[in-house]
Design a protein around this motif. Structure first.
Motif, PDB file in Angstrom:
ATOM      1  N   SER A  43       0.476  -1.011  -0.180  1.00  0.00           N
ATOM      2  CA  SER A  43      -0.089   0.334  -0.205  1.00  0.00           C
ATOM      3  C   SER A  43       0.973   1.124  -0.160  1.00  0.00           C
ATOM      4  N   LEU A  62       6.720  -0.324 -11.156  1.00  0.00           N
ATOM      5  CA  LEU A  62       5.135  -0.179 -11.165  1.00  0.00           C
ATOM      6  C   LEU A  62       4.824  -2.384 -10.967  1.00  0.00           C
ATOM      7  N   TYR A 105      -2.849   3.526  -8.692  1.00  0.00           N
ATOM      8  CA  TYR A 105      -2.083   3.278  -7.667  1.00  0.00           C
ATOM      9  C   TYR A 105      -1.068   4.931  -8.043  1.00  0.00           C
ATOM     10  N   SER A 118       2.065   4.238  -3.717  1.00  0.00           N
ATOM     11  CA  SER A 118       0.756   4.357  -2.498  1.00  0.00           C
ATOM     12  C   SER A 118       0.218   4.087  -3.739  1.00  0.00           C
ATOM     13  N   GLY A 119      -0.990   3.212  -2.849  1.00  0.00           N
ATOM     14  CA  GLY A 119      -2.491   2.848  -3.646  1.00  0.00           C
ATOM     15  C   GLY A 119      -2.786   1.469  -4.087  1.00  0.00           C
ATOM     16  N   TYR A 121      -3.979  -2.211  -5.076  1.00  0.00           N
ATOM     17  CA  TYR A 121      -3.888  -2.840  -6.108  1.00  0.00           C
ATOM     18  C   TYR A 121      -4.276  -4.725  -5.690  1.00  0.00           C
TER      19      TYR A 121
END
Length: 926
Positions: A43, A62, A105, A118-119, A121
Motif C-alpha cells: 500500500s 510498478l 496506484y 502508494s495505492g 492493487y
C-alpha cells in the motif's frame, strides 16, 4: 545533551492490530519501508538514496514492486505538482484491457527521482472477461434494483444542467466490496457492468455494479452525499419547471453588500444582468452561481435578483428564507477562496469548475420525508429549506457549504467509496473542510461544531461535534462507544454501514492534531498530544486525501498515509510527525509514536513568574529546560489541570475569574513524549472586576416606565425608578441556545408606542456591541410581551450584564439618555441550567409597531369561498394550515375570493404574510 539529541532521529512505525504494517528486508536495495495491505500487496513503498528509479521509470517501478504479469498494464490518468516540489502521477490498472475498478496506484517523485509509491492493487488470478449478460439486460436489472418512479434522463432540461445522459454501461472488473479492512485477506474480482443512475423520485444517484454473468447486484456506490443521516420516504409532490427571469442583454460583475441569514453582512460578487443584479460571480474559476429551485424538485435557471445590488434584510429576511441564498452564494465563494489560497487548488476539480448552488429545493417532492437536508449530487450543490423547530433552518450555513463542496473535492482526489470506513472518512474530510473554511472566513463562529447555525432540534447544539463527537452520538475512538460495526451489508437503511456516525473518529483526530488534548480513550489508551495548529493540520489532511488515500482505504491506511504526509511536509521525527502519530493513537488507530527507547525526562523549567495580572488574565514566563534542544513544548497547568501546550517560554492565561486565587506550574515535554517534573509553582490572585458600563436612562417616567422583566428565574415587577433601575443584584440563568424574555410597560394614562431593546455583554468586555443586541421591537401594548432569542455558543460562561431599555417613539442605543422611558440593568448567568420563572403562555409576541396590520375574513364559517380584506390594502400572501401543522393551500392574495371547496370540514389556521410579519386567524370550513 548528545543523549537528548539522539531522541530526535527517524520515525519508526510500530506494528499494532490497526497499523497492518510490514517492513521490507534491509537487504532490499533502495527501499526504506514497505507497508502491506490486508491482501498482502504493497500500500506504501518509500525509497531511499540508493534507489535507481527515476520518474521516467514509473512503468518499471510498478511492474517490479507490484509483480505485474503480462495481462496487466497501468495507464496514467492524472499528474499534478505541488508547491513542495513533488510530482504526483496516478495510474489506473487494466487487466486484459478491462479497467479494474478502484485499482489506482500513484507515483510520487521529487527532483526527478521516485520518492514513494502508494495505492490499491488487486491480485487477479482466474476471471472471466467475456460477459454472458448483455448491457441492455444488465441495465434493466439495475433499474429493478433502484426501483424509482422517475429518472433524470426523462427531464432533458435538468439533465443538461447536470451534463448527464442515460447511462449505457461500462464493463469493468470489480474487486469484492463485502470485506474491507482486516477481513480482506484475498481478492475476489468479478466482471460487472457499471451504470451511473440518477433517479429523481425518490431521488438518488450512484454507480451500481451488475454482475455480467449472473445479473446480481454487486455494489452500489452513492454519488449523492448528504449532510446528515436521514431516512428517505417515497412521498411525491408534483412540481412545475420554472424559466429564467434574467435579462441577458447586459452583464457586469459588481461587488455587493448582502445581509446573510447566518453570517451578518458580507461582501459578495454579483452580475448586472439587464436591469437586475443576480447571484452570479465570474471572478472565481469558471464562476460561482446560485439559483432558485422555488420549492420544486427541479434545477431551473431561475436567478435571485435585486434592483439596487444592496441585498438587505428588509428584502430577503422573509418567511421564504430568501436570505439563505445569500449564505449559499457567499459560502461557495469562501469555499473557492479557501481551496485557492490555502491549498493552491482551482475549484473542487482543480480545473476551475463552476460551483452551482440550488436553494429552496423541495426534498419532499423528491421523495424525502422532510426538507432537513443538503447534498452534493455529483454536479451541483442542493439545499433544502429545513423544517424549523424540531429540525433545521434552511441548510445554507457556511460550514454546510464547505462540507458539501468538500465531497466534490474528494471525488476528484481520493474518491473514497461511500461505505464502511472509506465512506466514514469521505464524510469526515467534508466536516474537516467545513471547519477549516469557517475558521478562515468566520473565525468568531464555533469552528469545531458542524451545522450549529442551522440547528433547531431540542437538546442539540449542532449536527456533529469534532471536539466532542459523543455529544451528538458519534464515536471518538475506533471501535469505542457509538462505533457502528462495519461487518454489515451497506444500504441506505444502515447509512452505508455508518458513514455519518463513524466519521467522528477522523473528525476527532483532526481536532486533536490541531489543538492538542490529553486523556484516556475508550479502549484504555492514555495519550497526551501537543497540537500543531489548524493550519498545519489542514496541510497534512489535504495531502493525506489528495495524494495518498484511494477508494477503499481504511482508517489503518489513513494512519500510515497521514504519517507519511507529515513526513513529506515537515521531516521525519518532526513535532508534526509525532503529533500526527499520537493523534491517531488518541482515537484508537495504531500505536503511539516511538522515536527511540529513551525514557529519560527533560529537566524541569525554572524561574516561573507571573506579571501584569488583571481580573481575567495573567502573563506567565519561565526559563527553558537545560535540555531545551530536545524539548518540543511546555505544558502549562492550573493546579493539576492542563491549560495548554506551547512551544515558547511565555503564555498569557485568559478567562480567569476576578478576585480568585490560582496556582500555575509548567512542565517540559520532549520528542519521545517524556514530561519533566513540574517547575516551582507561582501563586496568582486576580484583581477585582474593573468593568464599567456606560450610562443610559430615561429623563422622565411621568407617562411610561418599565414595570415587569422576567427571564431565567427573574420575575421583577417594579414601579417607576426615576428613569434607571439597577437590579444587578438579581441573576437570571441563561442556558446556551433558545431563551425567552418577558417585558411590559406601564402607562400613566394614554398608551404610546415604545421601542424595546435588550443587550447582553456576552464577551464580558464592558461594551454592549451591535452583535450583542438580543431584542429589537416596538409596541403600544401594556400587556406582557415575549421575545425569544439565542445565546450563542461563543458567549463566555458565567455572570455578565444585561441591559433592558424602553424608549418612547424612536429606536435607542445602549448608551444614551432620552426624554421619555426607562432603562434597567440585570445580571445573567450564561450557561447555567434553565429556570422557568414565568408563564409565557400569557404573553403576546413583541413585534414592530410599524409593521402591524389587520385583516378580516368573511364569511367565516364558510362552505365554499372566503374573502380576505386588508385594513390598508397592502400586498400579502396567504397560507392555510390544518391542525396537524400541514399546509393545505397557499398563494398570493388578490381581489378574488379563495376557493376552499377542496378542504375537508373542520377548523384551520389562515396565515397572512406581508414579507416582514405574519398574522394568523382561525378559519372554519363547514
Amino acid at each position: 545533551m548528545e543523549k537528548k539529541l539522539q531522541k530526535i532521529i527517524v520515525l519508526t512505525f510500530a506494528s499494532s492490530m490497526l497499523s497492518l504494517t510490514s517492513f521490507a528486508q534491509k537487504t532490499e536495495k533502495g527501499i526504506s519501508q514497505k507497508n502491506l495491505s490486508e491482501n498482502g500487496s504493497p500500500s506504501l513503498i518509500t525509497f531511499n538514496e540508493k534507489s535507481e528509479y527515476k520518474r521516467s521509470d514509473f512503468q518499471k517501478a510498478l511492474k517490479d514492486q507490484l509483480k505485474l504479469d503480462n495481462k496487466q498494464t497501468y495507464s496514467k490518468i492524472k499528474a499534478e505538482s505541488d508547491k513542495d516540489g513533488f510530482t504526483h502521477e496516478k495510474f489506473q490498472l487494466y487487466h486484459e484491457g478491462i479497467k479494474v475498478e478502484f485499482a489506482t496506484y500513484s507515483i510520487h517523485s521529487k527532483n526527478d527521482k521516485i520518492a514513494s509509491m502508494s495505492g490499491e492493487y488487486y491480485t487477479i488470478n482466474k476471471v472471466n472477461t467475456k460477459p454472458t449478460l448483455s448491457a441492455e439486460a444488465a441495465f434493466e436489472k439495475a433499474l429493478n434494483q433502484i426501483g424509482a418512479k422517475n429518472y433524470l434522463w426523462e427531464n432533458q432540461a435538468d439533465a443538461t444542467v447536470m451534463n448527464y445522459s442515460k447511462p449505457k454501461g461500462e464493463l469493468v472488473l470489480l474487486p469484492s466490496m463485502e470485506e474491507q479492512g482486516l477481513k480482506r485477506k484475498k481478492d475476489n474480482v468479478r466482471l460487472a457492468y457499471k451504470f451511473d443512475i440518477y433517479a429523481t423520485n425518490p431521488i438518488s444517484r450512484g454507480d451500481i455494479y451488475i454482475d455480467a454473468e449472473t445479473g446480481q447486484t454487486l455494489f452500489y456506490n452513492a454519488t449523492i452525499k448528504h449532510l446528515g443521516e436521514f431516512s428517505h420516504g417515497g412521498k411525491t409532490v408534483s412540481s412545475e419547471k420554472k424559466g429564467t427571469n434574467a435579462d441577458k442583454v447586459n452583464f457586469a460583475i459588481v461587488a455587493a453588500n448582502a445581509a446573510t441569514r447566518y453570517s451578518g453582512t458580507q461582501t459578495l460578487q454579483t452580475t448586472l444582468s439587464g436591469l437586475s443584479y443576480i447571484l452570479s460571480d465570474g471572478t472565481r474559476g469558471n464562476g460561482v452561481q446560485t439559483y432558485n429551485s422555488a420549492r420544486t424538485a427541479t434545477y431551473p435557471t431561475t436567478n435571485f435578483t435585486d434592483a439596487d445590488n444592496n441585498w438587505t434584510a428588509a428584502e430577503f429576511n422573509n418567511t421564504n428564507k430568501d436570505n439563505g441564498a445569500l449564505d449559499a452564494h457567499w459560502g461557495a465563494e469562501m469555499t473557492y477562496d479557501y481551496w485557492s489560497a490555502v491549498h493552491a487548488r482551482n475549484s473542487y476539480d482543480n480545473a476551475g469548475a463552476k460551483i452551482k448552488s440550488y436553494v429552496h429545493y423541495n426534498l419532499i417532492a423528491a421523495g424525502y420525508p422532510d426538507n432537513n437536508n443538503a447534498f452534493w449530487n455529483g454536479s451541483v450543490m442542493t439545499y433544502g429549506d429545513g423544517s424549523g423547530t424540531g429540525g433545521f433552518d434552511i441548510l445554507t450555513a457556511l460550514d454546510v457549504a464547505g462540507h458539501e463542496i468538500g465531497h466534490a473535492v474528494c471525488t476528484y482526489t481520493a474518491n473514497l467509496a461511500y461505505q464502511k470506513e472509506s465512506g466514514a472518512m469521505n464524510e469526515a474530510f467534508s466536516d474537516i473542510w467545513g471547519a477549516c473554511i469557517e475558521y478562515r472566513a468566520a473565525p468568531t463562529k464555533s469552528t469545531w461544531l458542524i451545522g450549529e447555525d442551522i440547528e433547531r432540534r431540542t437538546g442539540h447544539l449542532s449536527l456533529r461535534s469534532m471536539s466532542n463527537p459523543k455529544t451528538e452520538g458519534q464515536p471518538d475512538t475506533y471501535g469505542g462507544t457509538n462505533w457502528y460495526n462495519v461487518s454489515c451489508t451497506p444500504s441506505s437503511s444502515n447509512d452505508q454501514c455508518g458513514v455519518h456516525r463513524n466519521s467522528g473518529v477522523l473528525n476527532h483526530w483532526f481536532y486533536i492534531l490541531s489543538v492538542g488534548k490529553s486523556g484516556t480513550n475508550d479502549i484504555g489508551s492514555a495519550y497526551n498530544v501537543t497540537g500543531i495548529t489548524i493550519d498545519k493540520a489542514a496541510k497534512i489532511a489535504y495531502r493525506l486525501e489528495s495524494v495518498y488515500l484511494s477508494a477503499n482505504s481504511t482508517y489503518a491506511n489513513a494512519r500510515t498515509y497521514g504519517i507519511q504526509s507529515a513526513t513529506d511536509l515537515y521531516g521525519a521525527g518532526s513535532a508534526e510527525v509525532i503529533a500526527t502519530t499520537n493523534a491517531f493513537y488518541a482515537v484508537g488507530v495504531g500505536a503511539a509514536y516511538s522515536g527511540s527507547s529513551d525514557t529519560t525526562a527533560p529537566t524541569a523549567p525554572t524561574s516561573l513568574a507571573a506579571a501584569g495580572t488583571t481580573s481575567t488574565t495573567t502573563n506567565l514566563t519561565w526559563a527553558a529546560s537545560t535540555d531545551n534542544v530536545a524539548v518540543t513544548g511546555y505544558n502549562v497547568y492550573n493546579g493539576t489541570t492542563l491549560v495548554t501546550t506551547v512551544t515558547g517560554l511565555a503564555y498569557t492565561v485568559t478567562g480567569l475569574t476576578a478576585s480568585t486565587a490560582y496556582t500555575f506550574t509548567v512542565k517540559a515535554k520532549d520528542a519521545a513524549g517524556n514530561l519533566s517534573a513540574a517547575s516551582t509553582a507561582v501563586n496568582v490572585t486576580t484583581t477585582a472586576s474593573t468593568i464599567t458600563y456606560c450610562t443610559s436612562k430615561g429623563s422622565s417616567v411621568a407617562y411610561e416606565y418599565i414595570d415587569n422583566v422576567a427571564i431565567g428565574g427573574i420575575a421583577n415587577a417594579t414601579g417607576a425608578n426615576a428613569g434607571y433601575g439597577n437590579f444587578t443584584n438579581l441573576t437570571g440563568n441563561l442556558p446556551y441556545g433558545s431563551n425567552t424574555i418577558i417585558l411590559s410597560a406601564a402607562f400613566a394614562s394614554t398608551a404610546y408606542t415604545e421601542y424595546w431593546r435588550v443587550w447582553i455583554d456576552f464577551n464580558k468586555n464592558g461594551t454592549f456591541e451591535t452583535s450583542e443586541q438580543m431584542v429589537a421591537g416596538s409596541s403600544s401594548l401594556s400587556t406582557n410581551l415575549s421575545y425569544t432569542f439565542t445565546v450563542p455558543t461563543t458567549a463566555l460562561a458565567g455572570t455578565t450584564r444585561m441591559r433592558v431599555s424602553m424608549k418612547y417613539n424612536a429606536a435607542q442605543t445602549a448608551c444614551e439618555t432620552f426624554s421619555y422611558g426607562e432603562v434597567e440593568d440585570y445580571t445573567v448567568n450564561i450557561g447555567a441550567a434553565a429556570i422557568t420563572g414565568f408563564n409565557n403562555t400569557i404573553a403576546s409576541e413583541l413585534g414592530n409597531e410599524n409593521n402591524l396590520f389587520d385583516y378580516t375574513i368573511y364569511p367565516n364559517p364558510t362552505n365554499s369561498f372566503v374573502n380576505i380584506s386588508m385594513a390598508d390594502n397592502r400586498k400579502v400572501s396567504y397560507r392555510i394550515i390544518n391542525y396537524l401543522g400541514q399546509q393545505v393551500d397557499a398563494g398570493k392574495l388578490s381581489e378574488n375570493a379563495i376557493n376552499v371547496n377542496k378542504l375537508s370540514t373542520g377548523t384551520y389556521i389562515i396565515e397572512i404574510n406581508d414579507g416582514q410579519k405574519t398574522m394568523t386567524k382561525k378559519l372554519i370550513k363547514k
